[in-house]
Design a protein around this motif. Sequence first.
Motif, PDB file in Angstrom:
ATOM      1  N   ILE A  87      52.333  43.242  39.872  1.00 19.20           N
ATOM      2  CA  ILE A  87      53.041  44.480  40.226  1.00 19.20           C
ATOM      3  C   ILE A  87      53.639  45.123  38.986  1.00 19.20           C
ATOM      4  O   ILE A  87      53.524  46.342  38.791  1.00 19.20           O
ATOM      5  N   ASN A  88      54.272  44.319  38.129  1.00 26.19           N
ATOM      6  CA  ASN A  88      54.848  44.866  36.889  1.00 26.19           C
ATOM      7  C   ASN A  88      53.766  45.465  36.005  1.00 26.19           C
ATOM      8  O   ASN A  88      53.957  46.515  35.400  1.00 26.19           O
ATOM      9  N   SER A  89      52.637  44.796  35.936  1.00 27.40           N
ATOM     10  CA  SER A  89      51.523  45.307  35.141  1.00 27.40           C
ATOM     11  C   SER A  89      51.000  46.620  35.726  1.00 27.40           C
ATOM     12  O   SER A  89      50.695  47.558  34.995  1.00 27.40           O
ATOM     13  N   ALA A  90      50.931  46.691  37.038  1.00 27.73           N
ATOM     14  CA  ALA A  90      50.428  47.898  37.692  1.00 27.73           C
ATOM     15  C   ALA A  90      51.375  49.065  37.491  1.00 27.73           C
ATOM     16  O   ALA A  90      50.945  50.194  37.287  1.00 27.73           O
ATOM     17  N   GLU A  91      52.672  48.792  37.558  1.00 29.34           N
ATOM     18  CA  GLU A  91      53.646  49.865  37.402  1.00 29.34           C
ATOM     19  C   GLU A  91      53.718  50.366  35.968  1.00 29.34           C
ATOM     20  O   GLU A  91      53.899  51.548  35.720  1.00 29.34           O
ATOM     21  N   SER A  92      53.548  49.459  35.001  1.00 32.16           N
ATOM     22  CA  SER A  92      53.645  49.881  33.610  1.00 32.16           C
ATOM     23  C   SER A  92      52.360  50.545  33.115  1.00 32.16           C
ATOM     24  O   SER A  92      52.394  51.502  32.368  1.00 32.16           O
ATOM     25  N   ASP A 100      43.467  54.439  48.853  1.00 33.72           N
ATOM     26  CA  ASP A 100      43.208  55.882  48.936  1.00 33.72           C
ATOM     27  C   ASP A 100      43.323  56.570  47.576  1.00 33.72           C
ATOM     28  O   ASP A 100      43.421  57.785  47.497  1.00 33.72           O
ATOM     29  N   GLY A 101      43.361  55.805  46.500  1.00 28.64           N
ATOM     30  CA  GLY A 101      43.347  56.382  45.169  1.00 28.64           C
ATOM     31  C   GLY A 101      44.710  56.635  44.565  1.00 28.64           C
ATOM     32  O   GLY A 101      44.797  57.076  43.425  1.00 28.64           O
ATOM     33  N   LYS A 102      45.775  56.371  45.300  1.00 29.54           N
ATOM     34  CA  LYS A 102      47.121  56.576  44.753  1.00 29.54           C
ATOM     35  C   LYS A 102      47.516  55.393  43.877  1.00 29.54           C
ATOM     36  O   LYS A 102      47.131  54.265  44.124  1.00 29.54           O
ATOM     37  N   VAL A 103      48.290  55.680  42.856  1.00 32.45           N
ATOM     38  CA  VAL A 103      48.832  54.613  42.025  1.00 32.45           C
ATOM     39  C   VAL A 103      50.019  54.004  42.768  1.00 32.45           C
ATOM     40  O   VAL A 103      50.588  54.609  43.656  1.00 32.45           O
ATOM     41  N   LEU A 104      50.395  52.807  42.373  1.00 32.69           N
ATOM     42  CA  LEU A 104      51.454  52.066  43.058  1.00 32.69           C
ATOM     43  C   LEU A 104      52.759  52.856  43.104  1.00 32.69           C
ATOM     44  O   LEU A 104      53.460  52.841  44.114  1.00 32.69           O
ATOM     45  N   ILE A 116      51.315  45.333  48.795  1.00 32.41           N
ATOM     46  CA  ILE A 116      51.859  44.121  48.171  1.00 32.41           C
ATOM     47  C   ILE A 116      51.604  42.898  49.051  1.00 32.41           C
ATOM     48  O   ILE A 116      51.230  41.837  48.559  1.00 32.41           O
ATOM     49  N   SER A 117      51.773  43.062  50.356  1.00 36.65           N
ATOM     50  CA  SER A 117      51.504  41.917  51.242  1.00 36.65           C
ATOM     51  C   SER A 117      50.017  41.554  51.234  1.00 36.65           C
ATOM     52  O   SER A 117      49.664  40.375  51.338  1.00 36.65           O
ATOM     53  N   SER A 118      49.146  42.540  51.086  1.00 33.95           N
ATOM     54  CA  SER A 118      47.711  42.262  50.975  1.00 33.95           C
ATOM     55  C   SER A 118      47.400  41.487  49.696  1.00 33.95           C
ATOM     56  O   SER A 118      46.607  40.547  49.707  1.00 33.95           O
ATOM     57  N   LEU A 119      48.021  41.894  48.600  1.00 35.10           N
ATOM     58  CA  LEU A 119      47.841  41.158  47.339  1.00 35.10           C
ATOM     59  C   LEU A 119      48.332  39.722  47.465  1.00 35.10           C
ATOM     60  O   LEU A 119      47.664  38.783  47.018  1.00 35.10           O
TER      61      LEU A 119
END
Length: 140
Positions: A87-92, A100-104, A116-119
């Motif tokens: 999650i930290n990597s995705a946000e940074s 649907d193509g949206k960023v976190l 997040i629950s899927s991950l």
Amino acid sequence: MSLVERIKKLCDEKKVSFAEVERSTGISNGQIRRWDKSSPKIDNVTKVANYFDVSTDYLLGRTDEKRYYDLTEKDERDIEKDLERIINSAESDCGLASFDGKVLDEMDEEDRDLYISSLKNALRMHKRLAKKKFTPKKYR
């Protein structure tokens, strides 16, 4: 808890009778109930363990873990650390996109929680499969 009591508990969970287990595993009729008074053959204990998908150690009362590949508390902590790192990597990096193509960062709260629950679920499944596949036979 004795061997017969553990088998009875597993039968109740699976909603089957001792007779059904005995028929399915090829053990003679009424044999499981006699295991309170006599020692069973290891082959028969193994058949019952395989039927319920539990370890023989669980049936014999040596451990409370039903399966060798069940996740431990340490595994759960490792999964939480990995999830946090992802999650930290995705946000940074803004490199992880949703379905649907949206960023976190752009997701609404419900979609973010679902993602997040899927991950987390995927990490748990991966850890369980890895334990199942790569645990040496002598530790099963």
